[in-house]
Write a protein that holds these residues in place. Structure first.
Motif, PDB file in Angstrom:
ATOM      1  N   TYR A  64      10.905 -28.752  78.457  1.00  0.00           N
ATOM      2  CA  TYR A  64      12.137 -29.469  78.814  1.00  0.00           C
ATOM      3  C   TYR A  64      12.798 -29.934  77.520  1.00  0.00           C
ATOM      4  CZ  TYR A  64      15.026 -33.412  80.461  1.00  0.00           C
ATOM      5  OH  TYR A  64      16.048 -34.278  80.716  1.00  0.00           O
ATOM      6  N   TYR A  73      16.275 -32.057  75.877  1.00  0.00           N
ATOM      7  CA  TYR A  73      17.521 -32.791  76.076  1.00  0.00           C
ATOM      8  C   TYR A  73      18.181 -32.971  74.718  1.00  0.00           C
ATOM      9  CZ  TYR A  73      15.248 -37.173  74.548  1.00  0.00           C
ATOM     10  OH  TYR A  73      14.606 -38.138  73.818  1.00  0.00           O
ATOM     11  N   TRP A  74      19.492 -33.066  74.726  1.00  0.00           N
ATOM     12  CA  TRP A  74      20.191 -33.140  73.451  1.00  0.00           C
ATOM     13  C   TRP A  74      21.455 -33.970  73.578  1.00  0.00           C
ATOM     14  CZ3 TRP A  74      20.086 -28.945  76.654  1.00  0.00           C
ATOM     15  CH2 TRP A  74      21.304 -28.505  77.154  1.00  0.00           C
ATOM     16  N   VAL A  76      26.178 -33.173  75.814  1.00  0.00           N
ATOM     17  CA  VAL A  76      25.079 -34.072  76.170  1.00  0.00           C
ATOM     18  C   VAL A  76      24.434 -33.457  77.396  1.00  0.00           C
ATOM     19  CG1 VAL A  76      24.426 -36.408  76.863  1.00  0.00           C
ATOM     20  CG2 VAL A  76      26.369 -36.053  75.333  1.00  0.00           C
ATOM     21  N   GLY A  77      23.225 -32.965  77.256  1.00  0.00           N
ATOM     22  CA  GLY A  77      22.656 -32.262  78.397  1.00  0.00           C
ATOM     23  C   GLY A  77      21.161 -32.106  78.321  1.00  0.00           C
ATOM     24  N   SER A  78      20.653 -31.347  79.266  1.00  0.00           N
ATOM     25  CA  SER A  78      19.217 -31.099  79.301  1.00  0.00           C
ATOM     26  C   SER A  78      18.963 -29.751  79.953  1.00  0.00           C
ATOM     27  CB  SER A  78      18.511 -32.213  80.072  1.00  0.00           C
ATOM     28  OG  SER A  78      18.992 -32.263  81.395  1.00  0.00           O
ATOM     29  N   TYR A 127      15.564 -26.993  81.411  1.00  0.00           N
ATOM     30  CA  TYR A 127      14.156 -26.589  81.544  1.00  0.00           C
ATOM     31  C   TYR A 127      14.019 -25.136  81.115  1.00  0.00           C
ATOM     32  CZ  TYR A 127      13.097 -30.814  84.187  1.00  0.00           C
ATOM     33  OH  TYR A 127      12.907 -32.118  84.562  1.00  0.00           O
TER      34      TYR A 127
END
Lengths: 525, 194
Positions: free
Chosen positions: B82, B84-85, B121-123, B125
Motif C-alpha cells: 500500500y 500513499y503520497w 494526494v492519493g493512495s 494498493y
C-alpha cells in the motif's frame, strides 16, 4: 516423566474507553462487562487453585491502557454503580420470574453478582494488585504490552515504535513494581527490527502466530514446538495451531457447545424497553442476564440455560483438551530430542465474556494438568531456564489477524488513518527535539501531545472500522485524539499554549502519568 | 554615479518585494488556520477520488494535506503493498508535468508496475507483488518528451515469504514442517457437538 509442556497465555486488553463525565457511555460498558464477566471470574479461578494448592502456571498480558483504567478511581466507582444497577435488575427479574422456569438461573446470576461486588469491594477495586498477588506467588507470569496496543509493523518510525514499547514497559514497572520479561505484541504482529527495540527495553520473549515462527529463516528445527531466538536477542514462542482451534474455532471449538450459555440471547434485547429503562436507560444494551443455552447454532429455537449442566460440560471439555494435548506431545515428542512445547495464547476476554464457562474450563484444565504423568504447565521464563539454547532464526512479518498479516488493519475502511498517524509521529519528533529544555507548561503540553498520539495509535480503532461493529465511535476517537494532538502541536510551535484547553484534555485522558518523551529524541535511537 | 545608486536602490527594492511574495506564497501553502480548531491545515489541491474519502465531519478535524512532498510504502501481506503520497505539483513551476506516474520497483531497479495517477494526494494498493522481495515506490512525472522524471521515492520495504524457508541448518526434522505435507496428527476432536 515429562513428555511435553503446555504454556497458557491470556491476553487481556481493552482500548481506553473511560469517559470523564458522569454518564455511562455504551463503550464504557465493554470495560464493565469485562471486569464482571472475565477478570473477576479469572481471579476467582486463580484464588480457588491457590486455595487448593494446585500448582497452576498461567501467563497473562495486561496492557497499559487496561491497567490504567482498572486502577482509575473514577472507573472503579462507575463500575460499582453499574454492578449495583445490574443487581437491581436481577432482583426485579427474580420477582418477575419467581414462579417461572428461569427462577433458578436468575438466582444463579444474582448470587454471582453479589459475590463479585463483595470481592471487588474487599480488594478495594485493585484488580491489577490482585493479579500481581498471584504473580508474586509464582502462579502467574504477567507480560507487558505496547502502551495503547498499536499495530507496530504499520508504524512509521523507530521513535514511534520505541515510544509504544517504552511507555508500555514503564507502566508495567510503575503498577507492578518490577520489570517485565515478556511482551505481548499487539495482534501478535511482528516485523524484523522490532526484536532489537524490544531487547533494548529489557524484554526477553514474545509470542508469535504459528507461521511467524514456522516461516522464519533458517527454517526452525523444531517448527513451532520450541522457541527460536531472533538475531536481536528475543525468544519467539509460536502459537500451537491445533490447541488454538479447539478453543477459538466458531465451527469446531468448545465454546459452541449446545449446553453452553448463548451470548446473544440477552434480556436487554428481548424485554419491553419501558420495563428496562429504569435499569439500563434508553438504549438496547447487553444486561448480562441471558437465560438460554446455545442449543443449536443455526436454529432460532433455544432451550433454557442450566448452569450446572454447563459446568459439567466444561469439565468434560477440559478432560478432552488435556487428552488431546497429551497425544500431541507423545506424537511430536517421538521426533524431537526435547519435550515439545505447546503454546496456547487466547484473548482473555474470550473467557467468561464470550465463552461464559471459559474460566471454569481453564481452572479444570489446570487441575487436571497438575496431576498429569506426562504433561507439565510452564511459563516462558521457566521453559527458557530449562532449555536456554535455541536456534537462531529470523521471523518475518506476521500477525494473528485474518490471513496472518496486516490486512485487517490496512484496508479500504481504515487506511485513511495512516497518513495522519505517521505525520503525528513526525510532528512529535519535531516537538521533542525543538523543546530540549521545556518550561513546566510546555512539558505538560508535550506530555499530553504524547498521550493523544499514543491513544490515536491503538489497533482497536482500525479493527473496529474494518469489522463495522462501532465504526463511528472508532472514527471519532481517532479524529479526536489526532485533533487534540494537532492543536497542541500548533500551540507549542507558536508558543501560545492555552492552559484551559490543556487542562480539559488532561481531564479526558489522564493516562500514563508523567509519560516519557525520551523515545522521540533523536539521540535516543 | 548618482544614477548608479538609484539603480542599485531600485534593484534592492525589487528584490525585497520578490522575496516577500515568495515567502507569502510559501506560507499560504503551508499554514491555513481553521476558524474553529486553530491548527495547521494544508490546502486541498483537488478532491480525492478514492472510495475511502474522509467523511464530512473528518474534514473539520484533520488536515487534508500537510504541505510536505512525500511518499510512503507499507506492506500488507506477501502479495500486497500500500502506498500513499502527497505532492504539490505547483513546485514544478513552468515544468508542470502532463501526467504523474506511480512506479513500483524491485530493489535492483527493475520496474514491476507503472501507471498514471490523477491525484496529487492519493493512495494505491499494489496487488500480485512477489513475496520475500524488496520494493520501493516512486512518484514521477512525464513531460512532453515522455521521459520519466522521478519526484518522490519511498523508503524500501520487504514483503514476507509465504511459506517455510528453504534454508536449513543443523539438524532438522523435515517431516514436521513441510507445509501442505504436515503429518496428520493423531488428535481427533472428541467433544460433543450439537
Amino acid at each position: 516423566m515429562t513428555k511435553g509442556y503446555i504454556m497458557f497465555v491470556l491476553h487481556a486488553h481493552l482500548p481506553y474507553v473511560r469517559h470523564a463525565d458522569e454518564f455511562l457511555s455504551l463503550e464504557e460498558l465493554w470495560l464493565y462487562e469485562a471486569i464482571n464477566e472475565c477478570y473477576l471470574p479469572l481471579l476467582t479461578a486463580l484464588n480457588q487453585l491457590a486455595r487448593d494448592n494446585v500448582p497452576a502456571c498461567l501467563s497473562m498480558s495486561l496492557t497499559a491502557s487496561l491497567m490504567t483504567q482498572l486502577d482509575d478511581s473514577h472507573v472503579k466507582a462507575k463500575f460499582l454503580s453499574h454492578l449495583d444497577q445490574s443487581i437491581r435488575l436481577a432482583e426485579s427479574e427474580w420477582v418477575r420470574n419467581r414462579d417461572g422456569a428461569t427462577r433458578d438461573t436468575v438466582e444463579f446470576y444474582l448470587e454471582r453478582w453479589k459475590r463479585h461486588r463483595k470481592e471487588y469491594q474487599e480488594m478495594d477495586g485493585d484488580l491489577v494488585g490482585a493479579f500481581h498477588h498471584h504473580q508474586a506467588a509464582g502462579r502467574l507470569e504477567i507480560l507487558a504490552s505496547a502502551a495503547t496496543h498499536a499495530f507496530l509493523p504499520l508504524m512509521a518510525s523507530p521513535q514511534g515504535v520505541k515510544a509504544q514499547i517504552q511507555v508500555g514497559v514503564d507502566e508495567y514497572q510503575r503498577r507492578l513494581g518490577q520489570s517485565p520479561r515478556g511482551f505481548w505484541l499487539p495482534e501478535c504482529a511482528f516485523t524484523p527490527g522490532l526484536d532489537y527495540t524490544l531487547s533494548a527495553a529489557g524484554i526477553e520473549y514474545v509470542i508469535l502466530e504459528t507461521h511467524g515462527v514456522a516461516h522464519a529463516c533458517p527454517r526452525p528445527r523444531y517448527g513451532t514446538l520450541a522457541p527460536i531466538q531472533t538475531p536481536g536477542g528475543i525468544a519467539c514462542f509460536a502459537r500451537d495451531a491445533e490447541s488454538s482451534k479447539q478453543v477459538w474455532s466458531a465451527e469446531e471449538g468448545y465454546p459452541g457447545d449446545a449446553d453452553y450459555r448463548d451470548f446473544y440471547r440477552d434480556i436487554g434485547f428481548e424485554l419491553d424497553p419501558d420495563y428496562l429503562r429504569s435499569f439500563v436507560g434508553n438504549d438496547r444494551v447487553f444486561t448480562g442476564l441471558k437465560y438460554h443455552r446455545i442449543t443449536h447454532r443455526t436454529s432460532e429455537h433455544k432451550e433454557l440455560y442450566r448452569p450446572q449442566v454447563a459446568h459439567q460440560r466444561a469439565t468434560e471439555h477440559a478432560g478432552n483438551f488435556v487428552f488431546n494435548r497429551a497425544k500431541q506431545a507423545e506424537w511430536f515428542g517421538a521426533m524431537m530430542d526435547r519435550p515439545p512445547l505447546l503454546v496456547c495464547p487466547y484473548d482473555a476476554e474470550l473467557f467468561g465474556h464470550w465463552w461464559f464457562e471459559g474460566p471454569c474450563w481453564l481452572e479444570e484444565v489446570m487441575r487436571q494438568l497438575s496431576g498429569h504423568p506426562h504433561l507439565a504447565t510452564v511459563n516462558a521464563p521457566q521453559y527458557l531456564s530449562l532449555h536456554p539454547e535455541n536456534q537462531i532464526s529470523q521471523p518475518h512479518l506476521s500477525s494473528w489477524g485474518y490471513q496472518g498479516y496486516s490486512e485487517v488493519w490496512l484496508e479500504g475502511a481504515n487506511d485513511w488513518i495512516y497518513r495522519h498517524l505517521h505525520q503525528g509521529e513526525k510532528r512529535m519528533a519535531r516537538l521533542i527535539n525543538r523543546f530540549a529544555r521545556p518550561s513546566e507548561l510546555q512539558k505538560r503540553a508535550l506530555r499530553q501531545a504524547m498521550r493523544e498520539l499514543l491513544l490515536a495509535q491503538s489497533s482497536d480503532w482500525p479493527f473496529i472500522m474494518k469489522t463495522g461493529t462501532f465504526p463511528d465511535y472508532a472514527h471519532k476517537r481517532v479524529r479526536r485524539h489526532l485533533c487534540n494532538f494537532n492543536v497542541l502541536y500548533q500551540e507549542l510551535m507558536r508558543h501560545r499554549i492555552r492552559e484551559s484547553t490543556l487542562q480539559e484534555m488532561e481531564r479526558h485522558a489522564p493516562v500514563f502519568g508523567e509519560v516519557t518523551l525520551e523515545p522521540y529524541r533523536l539521540e535516543s535511537l | 554615479m548618482e544614477s548608479f545608486a538609484w539603480l542599485a536602490l531600485l534593484a534592492l527594492l525589487f528584490a525585497l518585494v520578490f522575496i516577500y511574495f515568495i515567502l507569502r506564497q510559501g506560507r499560504q501553502r503551508e499554514i491555513v488556520v481553521h476558524p474553529e480548531v486553530d491548527f495547521e491545515l494544508g490546502q486541498e489541491i483537488e478532491p480525492r477520488l478514492h472510495h475511502h474519502l474522509l467523511r464530512e465531519e473528518d474534514e473539520a478535524w484533520l488536515p487534508r494535506t500537510y504541505g510536505e512532498d512525500q511518499i510512503t510504502l507499507m506492506v500488507r501481506d506477501p502479495h500486497c503493498l500500500y502506498a500513499y503520497w502527497e505532492f504539490d505539483a505547483t513546485s514544478l513551476g513552468e515544468d508542470h508535468p502532463s501526467s504523474l506516474h506511480l512506479r513500483l520497483l524491485k530493489h535492483d531497479g527493475r520496474i514491476c508496475q507503472d501507471f498514471p495517477v490523477c491525484d496529487r494526494v492519493g493512495s494505491w494498493y499494489f496487488h500480485q507483488v512477489t513475496p520475500a522481495s524488496r520494493f520501493v515506490v516512486t512518484l514521477g512525472a512525464r513531460g512532453p518528451d515522455r521521459a520519466y522524471r522521478e519526484l518522490l521515492r519511498s523508503l524500501p520495504v520487504m514483503t514476507p515469504p509465504e511459506g517455510p524457508s528453504s534454508i536449513v541448518n543443523g539438524h532438522y526434522i523435515s517431516a514436521l514442517w513441510d507445509e501442505g505435507n504436515l503429518p496428520s496428527s493423531p488428535v481427533r476432536w472428541q467433544g460433543g457437538r450439537p
